[in-house]
Structure formats: structure tokens, C-alpha cells
Design an enzyme around this catalytic site. Sequence first.
Site, PDB file in Angstrom:
ATOM      1  N   HIS A   1       8.831   3.104 -17.025  1.00 32.78           N
ATOM      2  CA  HIS A   1      10.439   3.419 -17.139  1.00 32.78           C
ATOM      3  C   HIS A   1      11.736   3.138 -16.644  1.00 32.78           C
ATOM      4  O   HIS A   1      12.758   3.704 -16.477  1.00 32.78           O
ATOM      5  CB  HIS A   1      10.359   4.986 -17.697  1.00 32.78           C
ATOM      6  CG  HIS A   1      11.284   5.909 -18.008  1.00 32.78           C
ATOM      7  ND1 HIS A   1      12.456   5.911 -18.425  1.00 32.78           N
ATOM      8  CD2 HIS A   1      10.960   6.880 -19.080  1.00 32.78           C
ATOM      9  CE1 HIS A   1      13.434   6.603 -19.557  1.00 32.78           C
ATOM     10  NE2 HIS A   1      12.362   7.381 -19.609  1.00 32.78           N
TER      11      HIS A   1
ATOM     12  N   PRO B   1       6.592   5.251 -21.166  1.00 35.68           N
ATOM     13  CA  PRO B   1       6.434   6.017 -21.963  1.00 35.68           C
ATOM     14  C   PRO B   1       5.710   5.222 -23.464  1.00 35.68           C
ATOM     15  O   PRO B   1       5.114   4.539 -22.736  1.00 35.68           O
ATOM     16  CB  PRO B   1       7.714   6.617 -22.731  1.00 35.68           C
ATOM     17  CG  PRO B   1       8.396   6.867 -21.791  1.00 35.68           C
ATOM     18  CD  PRO B   1       7.992   5.534 -20.562  1.00 35.68           C
TER      19      PRO B   1
ATOM     20  N   SER C   1      12.290  15.361 -25.010  1.00 37.07           N
ATOM     21  CA  SER C   1      13.131  14.223 -25.658  1.00 37.07           C
ATOM     22  C   SER C   1      13.147  13.980 -26.283  1.00 37.07           C
ATOM     23  O   SER C   1      12.183  14.060 -27.217  1.00 37.07           O
ATOM     24  CB  SER C   1      12.324  13.405 -24.458  1.00 37.07           C
ATOM     25  OG  SER C   1      13.592  12.006 -24.705  1.00 37.07           O
TER      26      SER C   1
ATOM     27  N   TYR D   1      12.284   7.427 -10.590  1.00 36.98           N
ATOM     28  CA  TYR D   1      11.203   6.221 -10.658  1.00 36.98           C
ATOM     29  C   TYR D   1      10.892   5.537  -9.872  1.00 36.98           C
ATOM     30  O   TYR D   1       9.340   5.907  -9.063  1.00 36.98           O
ATOM     31  CB  TYR D   1      11.655   5.517 -11.646  1.00 36.98           C
ATOM     32  CG  TYR D   1      12.211   5.977 -12.750  1.00 36.98           C
ATOM     33  CD1 TYR D   1      11.039   6.191 -13.344  1.00 36.98           C
ATOM     34  CD2 TYR D   1      13.802   6.285 -13.086  1.00 36.98           C
ATOM     35  CE1 TYR D   1      11.622   7.409 -14.511  1.00 36.98           C
ATOM     36  CE2 TYR D   1      13.604   7.063 -14.154  1.00 36.98           C
ATOM     37  CZ  TYR D   1      12.753   7.040 -14.925  1.00 36.98           C
ATOM     38  OH  TYR D   1      13.322   8.418 -16.119  1.00 36.98           O
TER      39      TYR D   1
END
Length: 628
Positions: free
Chosen positions: A345, A122, A556, A109
Site C-alpha cells: 500500500h 489490500p 473503504s 506505512y
Amino acid sequence: MLALFVRTTLRPGAVKPRRLPGPVPHTQERPLVHQAGLPKLPVPPLKQTCENYLATLEPIVSEEELGHTRELVEEFLKGGVGERLQKGLERRARKTHNWLSEWWMQSAYLDCRMPVAVYTSPGVVLPRMHFQDRQGQMRFAAKLIAGVLEFKKLIDSDTLPVEYLSKKPLCMDQYYQILSSCRIPGPKRDTVLKQAIGKTPPTHITVVHNFQFFVLDVYNSDGTPLTVDQLYMQLEKIWNTSLQTNKEPVGILTSQHRNTWGKAYNNLIKDKTNKESVRAIQKSIFTVCLDAPMPRVSDELYMSRVAAQMLHGGGARWNSGNRWFDKTLQFIVGEDGTCGLVYEHAPSEGPPIVFLIDYVVKYMQKTEIVRSPMVPLSMPQKLRFNITPEVKRDIEKAKQNMNIMVHDLDVNVLMFTDYGKNVPKQHNLSPDAFIQMAFQLAYFRMYSVCCATYESASLRMFQYGRTDAIRVTTKESLKFVQSMQDPSKQNAERLALLQKATQRHKENAYNAIHGQAIDRHLLGLRLQAIEDLTSMPEIFMDTSFAVAHHYNLLTSQVGSKTDCVMCFGPMVPDGYGVCYNPMDEHINIAVTAFNSCEETNAAKYAQTVNDALVDMRALLEDTATAQQ
Ligand code: COA
Ligand code: HC5
């Protein structure tokens, strides 16, 4: 047997999270609200990882490449380099609560320079609500805010019940990272700002409407949260003071490439007023975006449109400037019943966010607006920005880049209604493995090859655990998809291959959530080599390694009680992002790809997944009939 941990019911009176004593070397300011008894993430045995790595390569690289990699692996194991790095990792594991989490946070990240919008943040789409106007929009937003504040009580009072997976408690730390936090861009690496323990906690949220940000205090002076009625009145005031639509969309700066935003950020906050406004957004508990109406689309395309709205806001002339993409949690409410969220995230995985949503949705269902006494409340403060010519130039550049991203993102949501987890369960197959095999089959049908495929696996059984990867493509999955495309094969044989492939997937998933997968271990060995300043071992530099990490399918599973659609962008230019929410009787699947890649097409892949799921059920039923 694996249990679906995100659905784990919270038992009343379940173990309360406790603060873990001792220093946390891997993080700076994070509160140690955590269960001391959780096991530490193991470092898997080196030989096991090397063997599993070679097995992973078998279905995705050529014989020749595999042969070459075998030699490199042998050298890595026998030449002493692997052993030395492994020892280094084991030392790190002894000294920290989690040898991986800090490295993961940085490399996945904070070091990542791509924009957070589309590339890492997301989106979640909630079922379409029934409101059709501005009042409905604000009433809904007011209830939603009240619901999140109710949830915050669980966090503030340390009464959030611990979740379980396979009867094992899960690390709850991520829940403590999602409110009052924000990512901050840096010229080379970002950071996350989180309220330090002991400091006065923030009491405001930020609301953005027509690109204008407001500070909304959500607590009364006695510490009680504002009622839904009060929140509604405050939102109305915000709405009425932000009717102009010609304001500079400062928030769009946060959608830029991180280096670009890092520079623009320093430039923006040179001005004192701007700095204070930015700080107010960063410190706020969360953000609510009251979105302008988007172009109408057919019912069939509605979910895909909203998924895109959550991921990027629709472009500079729509709602992309109605965001602060660095903010960990942003709820989005449109006038036409659209609602959902986008989240940054770095501080948390999806399941805690989804748990929060389920909690808030339930709260909203039982809450009715009751008139509260008319205590006059002060006007929410509008955040001012001084737009210098330089800032204006940065905004224009960000608008252009955002529009390019918007045009490039291809989103298609498949609401698969024929069946859900029920069908594979009736046939004694793991639903997750079954759905993954449908993704494999669809890919093989479109491209006649299989590809490296990633599925997120939770590591929350361990202290500060985040994720590892389940590698979905196996020798067994390849045999199954080949058999489906081979007219000479009988259904009985195909079914047997499907059973083997799902069984293998289930074992891989079990190993991953128990800390025995290969991806994070290989990453750890690589980072250890960098830290030790030794030359990079060749296994990390050959073609096989690159192929194994070029995830054309990035998938996912995120389960929720609410009928949500979750989505994220692809990882590679020629890949798909596939997020799925398997419910008992249906499956919500969001597929993303890039329009700039000629080979990919989200709608086509989604349709092929649909057909694969239909055919796989037919296979189960055909062979079930044959066996009778
Ligand atoms: N026959 C019948 N039922 C079966 C079965 C079989 N052979 N195998 C599994 N099941 C059941 C399970 O008991 C479970 O039952 P439940 O619905 O009562 O809980 C259900 O089917 C689902 O199990 P399965 O589909 O096998 O997998 P899972 O739900 O355990 O999920 C992972 C597997 C890997 C997705 C999960 O462990 C995980 O890690 N999830 C988190 C992923 C994540 O973090 N994503 C977000 C990242 S930000
Ligand atoms: C609300 C849905 C969030 C899903 C987020 C998710 O799956 O993130 C993955 C986390 C991980 O480490 O595997 C990353 N991924 C989006 C790139 C799959």
C-alpha cells in the site's frame, strides 16, 4: 454534488499530466509527473477542527469523558499551544508541495511495524475465470502480462489521461509509483525503492511458481513487448523448470513483522547471490504468482476463500511462500480460474490499482492469442538463493507466524444482489451514505452501541494528495440506528432520520475530499509537536482521543468497472475491515475480522449487513407507498 471519481471516464485528449517544476522537498527520487496547476492541500482552521472533533466524540464517548475533553480542547485553543503548532503546520505547507503526504507515508506505512500481509496490503479478487487447467492458467497469465505492459505504455509516454472528480482534475502521481517499485524493510523504518529518473528502466517482470522466482524479460531487443504467444511460451518454460515442490519458500520472509524481516533481510543479502536475486525482484516491473491449487470449497464460500488467498496465500503449505509481499504489485493466478492481486500500500491508494485492473481486463477481453514467428527466446533466468542455516531458521519462523496469521484472519465476502446504487439513487439518497448507514445499523444491531468508524476519502484533488477520513458515526447516524431498533417508532420517522443521517454523511464526505476533515489535521498537529520537541498536548493523550482512533469499523469504498471484490484486514484486534464495491445493481462487500477476538465474527456481521440493507430498502418502499 459528489461524483464517483474512480469511475470517472477518461476523456480522450484530456489534459496530459505535466512535470511539476521545482524541488519536491517531501520525496526523494519520485518523478515529478504531476499537474502543476493543482491546488495545494490546505491546513484547515484550528477552531473548526477542534469543534468538529468534539462533535465526532458525542456519539462514541460518555458525557463525563466529553466534558473532560472539552476542557482540554479549550485549553489547547486558548493557551497558545494549538496556535503555535498550527503556525508550524502552515509554515510547512508553504515550504512543501503537500504538508501531509511525506508524514502520512511514513506514519501510516513505512514506520508501521506490523506485517504488510493482512495488516496493510489490500487484495483484489477478479471474477472467476473459466479456465480449469494449467494451460488456461498460463494463457490467462500471458494475456494479463501483455495487458499490464500495454497500460505501462500510457505511463511511459505520459499519455495517461487525467481523472476528474466533480469536474476537478485529480493528482495522477500515484500512477507513476506502482510499477517497478518495491518496499524494502529496515530495522526501524522501511523505504520504497523506485527506479530513479534517467536510470535504465527495468525490462523484466518476476514470475514465481512453486516458491521459485524467475526473471522474465518482457521486451524484445527492439523495445517491443513480447506478444501473448511469446509470453505463454516463456511461462511454460518457467513452469517446466519449477516442477519440484520441495523448495525453500524464501518469499515467506516478506510476511514477517517488519523488524524481524529487517534483520532477516540483512542476513539474507549478506550472500552476494541472494543479494542479486533480491534486487532482481525489487527492480522488476511487477510480479506474477502462479499459484498451486487450493483446497476446494463450496460455491458459497468461494469468494471468501479467494479473498483470503489474495491477502495471505493460505498458509505455508499453500501459497504464502509464493509471494514477495514487499513488491508493490503482485498478480495472482491459480489453476482453477482464480485470479486477482495483492498490493503493497505505501506507494499508492486503491483507485489507481483498480483503474489499471479495469484497463487490463478490457484489454484481455479483446485480445486473442495469435501465433507469432518462432524467434527463439532465451530461457527465463531462475533466481538462486543460498539458504544458510540462519536463513533456514528465519524461514521456519516466518512459516509459523504466517500460519498463525492465516488461522487468525476471518474473511467473509457478501455478494449482495438485491440491489445496488440504483435503489438509494431512486430515493434521492447518496448510495455511499446509504450503504454506510447499513454498516452502522448492522453494528448497532450486533453490539447495541456504535463505534468509531473510518471511511477513506480521497485527497487527490490536491498535489500529491492521498487520503483523509470521513467519520461515519454522527449524532444523526446514532438517532437513525436507534430508531430502527425502537418498536415505538413509525417508519415515517425512521425514514426522516435516515435522510438526515445520509445528508450529514454526504456533507462530511464533501468536506473530507476538500481537505477539511479532522483526522490528518490532528495527526499533523501531533507530529508538529514532536518535531518542535514540545511536550505532547493533553488532547492527544486522553481517553476520548484513544476511543476516537480505535476504529472498530474500518471501511473503504473502492468502485470498479470490473465486478471485483476488494478486501483488507481490520485495524484493531476487536474490529472489522469492510471494503465495498457498489455496482449499479449489486454490491460486493468483503468483511474481515480476527478469530482471536471472541466478540467479532465476519460472517455474522456480513449477514447482519445483508439484513440491514434489506430492511432499509423495505423502509424506503414502505414509506414511499404510505406517501402515495
Ligand atoms: N440522489 C441521487 N443520486 C445521488 C445522490 C442523491 N442524493 N447523492 C449522490 N448521488 C449519485 C452521485 O451523483 C454519483 O453518481 P454517479 O454514479 O453517476 O457517479 C453516485 O450517486 C455516487 O455518489 P455517492 O455514493 O454519494 O458517493 P461517491 O461515489 O462520490 O463516493 C467517496 C464518496 C467519499 C467514497 C469518494 O468521494 C471517495 O473519496 N472515494 C475514494 C475513496 C478511496 O480513495 N478509497 C480507497 C482508499 S485506498
Ligand atoms: C483495492 C482496495 C484497496 C483499498 C485500500 C484502502 O481503502 O486503503 C485505505 C487507505 C486510507 O488511507 O484510507 C486504508 N485502509 C485499508 C486501512 C482503510
